[in-house]
Scaffold this motif. Sequence first.
Motif, PDB file in Angstrom:
ATOM      1  N   GLY A 103      31.144  55.090  33.084  1.00 44.17           N
ATOM      2  CA  GLY A 103      30.851  55.057  34.518  1.00 44.17           C
ATOM      3  C   GLY A 103      29.962  53.888  34.893  1.00 44.17           C
ATOM      4  N   PHE A 104      28.962  53.608  34.066  1.00 44.53           N
ATOM      5  CA  PHE A 104      28.077  52.463  34.318  1.00 44.53           C
ATOM      6  C   PHE A 104      28.869  51.156  34.263  1.00 44.53           C
ATOM      7  N   GLY A 105      29.769  51.055  33.298  1.00 48.40           N
ATOM      8  CA  GLY A 105      30.579  49.846  33.181  1.00 48.40           C
ATOM      9  C   GLY A 105      31.461  49.628  34.392  1.00 48.40           C
ATOM     10  N   ASP A 110      31.719  46.212  36.763  1.00 48.07           N
ATOM     11  CA  ASP A 110      33.086  45.965  37.240  1.00 48.07           C
ATOM     12  C   ASP A 110      34.062  45.760  36.092  1.00 48.07           C
ATOM     13  N   LEU A 111      33.916  46.547  35.061  1.00 51.42           N
ATOM     14  CA  LEU A 111      34.811  46.445  33.912  1.00 51.42           C
ATOM     15  C   LEU A 111      36.179  47.025  34.246  1.00 51.42           C
ATOM     16  N   PRO A 112      37.236  46.479  33.669  1.00 51.87           N
ATOM     17  CA  PRO A 112      38.559  47.106  33.822  1.00 51.87           C
ATOM     18  C   PRO A 112      38.601  48.422  33.056  1.00 51.87           C
ATOM     19  N   LEU A 113      39.621  49.216  33.328  1.00 52.46           N
ATOM     20  CA  LEU A 113      39.723  50.552  32.752  1.00 52.46           C
ATOM     21  C   LEU A 113      39.667  50.549  31.221  1.00 52.46           C
ATOM     22  N   PRO A 114      40.416  49.698  30.518  1.00 54.45           N
ATOM     23  CA  PRO A 114      40.377  49.744  29.047  1.00 54.45           C
ATOM     24  C   PRO A 114      39.005  49.399  28.467  1.00 54.45           C
ATOM     25  N   LEU A 115      38.309  48.413  29.043  1.00 58.79           N
ATOM     26  CA  LEU A 115      37.001  48.020  28.504  1.00 58.79           C
ATOM     27  C   LEU A 115      35.959  49.108  28.738  1.00 58.79           C
ATOM     28  N   GLY A 116      36.041  49.800  29.850  1.00 60.49           N
ATOM     29  CA  GLY A 116      35.133  50.916  30.091  1.00 60.49           C
ATOM     30  C   GLY A 116      35.353  52.033  29.092  1.00 60.49           C
ATOM     31  N   LEU A 117      36.615  52.295  28.778  1.00 63.40           N
ATOM     32  CA  LEU A 117      36.932  53.304  27.765  1.00 63.40           C
ATOM     33  C   LEU A 117      36.383  52.877  26.410  1.00 63.40           C
ATOM     34  N   LEU A 118      36.526  51.599  26.062  1.00 65.29           N
ATOM     35  CA  LEU A 118      36.022  51.097  24.786  1.00 65.29           C
ATOM     36  C   LEU A 118      34.498  51.243  24.707  1.00 65.29           C
ATOM     37  N   LEU A 119      33.803  50.940  25.798  1.00 62.64           N
ATOM     38  CA  LEU A 119      32.346  51.093  25.830  1.00 62.64           C
ATOM     39  C   LEU A 119      31.959  52.560  25.650  1.00 62.64           C
ATOM     40  N   ALA A 163      18.157  57.583  37.436  1.00 61.92           N
ATOM     41  CA  ALA A 163      17.620  56.239  37.579  1.00 61.92           C
ATOM     42  C   ALA A 163      18.672  55.230  38.024  1.00 61.92           C
ATOM     43  N   LEU A 164      19.912  55.437  37.628  1.00 65.83           N
ATOM     44  CA  LEU A 164      20.949  54.435  37.865  1.00 65.83           C
ATOM     45  C   LEU A 164      21.831  54.724  39.067  1.00 65.83           C
ATOM     46  N   THR A 165      21.782  55.954  39.592  1.00 63.38           N
ATOM     47  CA  THR A 165      22.654  56.325  40.716  1.00 63.38           C
ATOM     48  C   THR A 165      21.842  56.999  41.813  1.00 63.38           C
ATOM     49  N   GLU A 166      22.435  57.085  42.972  1.00 61.98           N
ATOM     50  CA  GLU A 166      21.787  57.761  44.102  1.00 61.98           C
ATOM     51  C   GLU A 166      22.209  59.218  44.211  1.00 61.98           C
ATOM     52  N   ASN A 167      23.449  59.507  43.821  1.00 62.02           N
ATOM     53  CA  ASN A 167      23.967  60.870  43.948  1.00 62.02           C
ATOM     54  C   ASN A 167      24.213  61.523  42.590  1.00 62.02           C
ATOM     55  N   ALA A 168      23.522  61.056  41.555  1.00 63.89           N
ATOM     56  CA  ALA A 168      23.657  61.601  40.197  1.00 63.89           C
ATOM     57  C   ALA A 168      25.093  61.537  39.695  1.00 63.89           C
ATOM     58  N   ALA A 169      25.811  60.493  40.131  1.00 64.87           N
ATOM     59  CA  ALA A 169      27.191  60.324  39.680  1.00 64.87           C
ATOM     60  C   ALA A 169      27.638  58.890  39.957  1.00 64.87           C
ATOM     61  N   PHE A 170      28.485  58.369  39.085  1.00 65.83           N
ATOM     62  CA  PHE A 170      29.143  57.080  39.321  1.00 65.83           C
ATOM     63  C   PHE A 170      30.493  57.368  39.974  1.00 65.83           C
ATOM     64  N   THR A 171      30.700  56.804  41.140  1.00 60.83           N
ATOM     65  CA  THR A 171      31.908  57.114  41.900  1.00 60.83           C
ATOM     66  C   THR A 171      32.903  55.960  41.963  1.00 60.83           C
ATOM     67  N   SER A 172      32.551  54.811  41.423  1.00 66.49           N
ATOM     68  CA  SER A 172      33.485  53.685  41.445  1.00 66.49           C
ATOM     69  C   SER A 172      34.693  53.996  40.566  1.00 66.49           C
ATOM     70  N   ARG A 173      35.869  53.693  41.084  1.00 65.19           N
ATOM     71  CA  ARG A 173      37.110  53.973  40.359  1.00 65.19           C
ATOM     72  C   ARG A 173      37.840  52.668  40.085  1.00 65.19           C
ATOM     73  N   PRO A 174      37.924  52.266  38.827  1.00 69.83           N
ATOM     74  CA  PRO A 174      38.636  51.026  38.507  1.00 69.83           C
ATOM     75  C   PRO A 174      40.130  51.178  38.736  1.00 69.83           C
ATOM     76  N   SER A 175      40.800  50.064  38.812  1.00 64.46           N
ATOM     77  CA  SER A 175      42.249  50.085  38.999  1.00 64.46           C
ATOM     78  C   SER A 175      42.933  50.806  37.831  1.00 64.46           C
ATOM     79  N   THR A 271      35.138  61.616  38.828  1.00 63.87           N
ATOM     80  CA  THR A 271      33.753  61.141  38.880  1.00 63.87           C
ATOM     81  C   THR A 271      33.116  61.209  37.501  1.00 63.87           C
ATOM     82  N   PHE A 272      32.135  60.345  37.292  1.00 62.69           N
ATOM     83  CA  PHE A 272      31.353  60.347  36.057  1.00 62.69           C
ATOM     84  C   PHE A 272      29.973  60.904  36.403  1.00 62.69           C
ATOM     85  N   ARG A 273      29.668  62.104  35.925  1.00 63.17           N
ATOM     86  CA  ARG A 273      28.428  62.781  36.288  1.00 63.17           C
ATOM     87  C   ARG A 273      27.786  63.413  35.058  1.00 63.17           C
TER      88      ARG A 273
END
Length: 359
Positions: A103-105, A110-119, A163-175, A271-273
Motif C-alpha cells: 500500500g505504501f508503494g 507510485d509503484l506499478p502493481l507487480p513492483l508493489g507485490l514484490l515489495l 503515521a503514514l495515512t490520514e484514514n488508517a488506510a492506503f486507498t490509492s489503486r494502481p492500474s 484497500t490496504f488497512r
Amino acid sequence: MTTPVLPPGTDTGPAGATPPRPAHRLPFWVNQRLGLLVLVVGLAALFGVLQPAFLDARLVLFPLVRDVSTLTVVALAQMVVLSVGHMNLAVGRMAAFGALFAGFGYDRLDLPLPLGLLLCLLAGAAIGALTGWIITRTGVSSFVVTLAMDFALLGLVSLLYSALTENAAFTSRPSGLAELRSYSLADICVGPVCGSPVIPQMAQFTVLALVGLGFLYARTRIGRELLLTGANPAAAELSGIPTGRRLILAHTLSGLLAALAGFMAAVGTGTFRASLGDDFMLPSFLGSVLGGTLLTGGVVSVLGALLGTSLVGVIRKGLDLLGVGLESLNIYLGCVLLLALSADRVRTVVAHRKVVRST
C-alpha cells in the motif's frame, strides 16, 4: 538354486503354495483427500438445493472462490511451519505487515502493481526470516516467539498506518488492481473459447503457490530435509541436515506466503488497512490440519490444504446464506477444528504403531 528372502512375518502357507498377495489399499492421505473432495461437492450440492442462490456464479460462487483462494494461501503459510513441527501465531499480522508495504508503494511511491507485490513479498519474507532466526538463536518455542511477534506487529502496523495515512488506510489503486479484483477467467478468451466465470483471475497466485510448494516437498532435497527436520530434529541433525537453516527457511516461506495472502485480501477489499489478516488465525489451522498436515511435523499435504480450505469456505458461505449468525458460525467452525485436531492425534498414534510393528 537360491531361495527368495521374504519379509519377517510373511505367511507362506502350505509347502509349495503361492504366498497370498497383500490386499491393495490406498494410502491414508489419498483416502483423506477423496473424503474431503466428496464432502466439498456434497455440501455444495446440499446448500444449492436448500438455497438456490448458493449456485449463483457471479454473486456467490465467484466471491466464494476468491475467498477460498486467499485462505488457501493462508493455510499454506501455516503448513510450511507445521512441516518442521513449529507453528506461526503471527500469520495474520505478517499478512498486514506485508500489505502495508504494498500500500505504501502504491500510495507514496507510485509503484506499478507487480513492483508493489514484490515489495510486499520481500517484507513478509524478511519478517518471517527474523522470526525463524530468533527461534533458532534463542531456542524458545515457536509458540512463544510467534505470539510475541503477533503483539509486536499489531502495535507496529497500527502505528505506521497512523503515521503514514490520514484514514488508517492506503486507498490509492494502481492500474490493474480493479481488474485483478473483479475479473474472472471468463474475461480471458482464446478465440471463441473463454474460461469459467466462477474462477477469479486472482486465483493464479494460489495456483502458483500450490505448484511451487508441491514441487518443493515432492521433488527437492530441501523439501525432504524440511520434513525430516519436523519428523525427528535430533536424527536430522545427526544426518548432517542444517536444521537451524531449515527452520529459518520454513518461517521465511511462511512470512512470504502470509504477505501474499495479505496482498490478495487487500485486492479483494480494495484497500490496504491495518485490520487485514485479523481473521486469518483459525482458517490457517483449519485448512492445513483438515488437509492432512500433522501438527507434530514431518507430514504435509499441499492439495489437502486447498480441499480443507474449500470445505471451510463452503460451510461458511452456505450457513451464512441459510441465515446462521456469526456467533453460531464460529461455534461450528471451532467444532470442526476440534474434530480435525482429534483426527490429527489419531493419525499420529496409528503411524507410530505401524512403525513399532515394522521394527
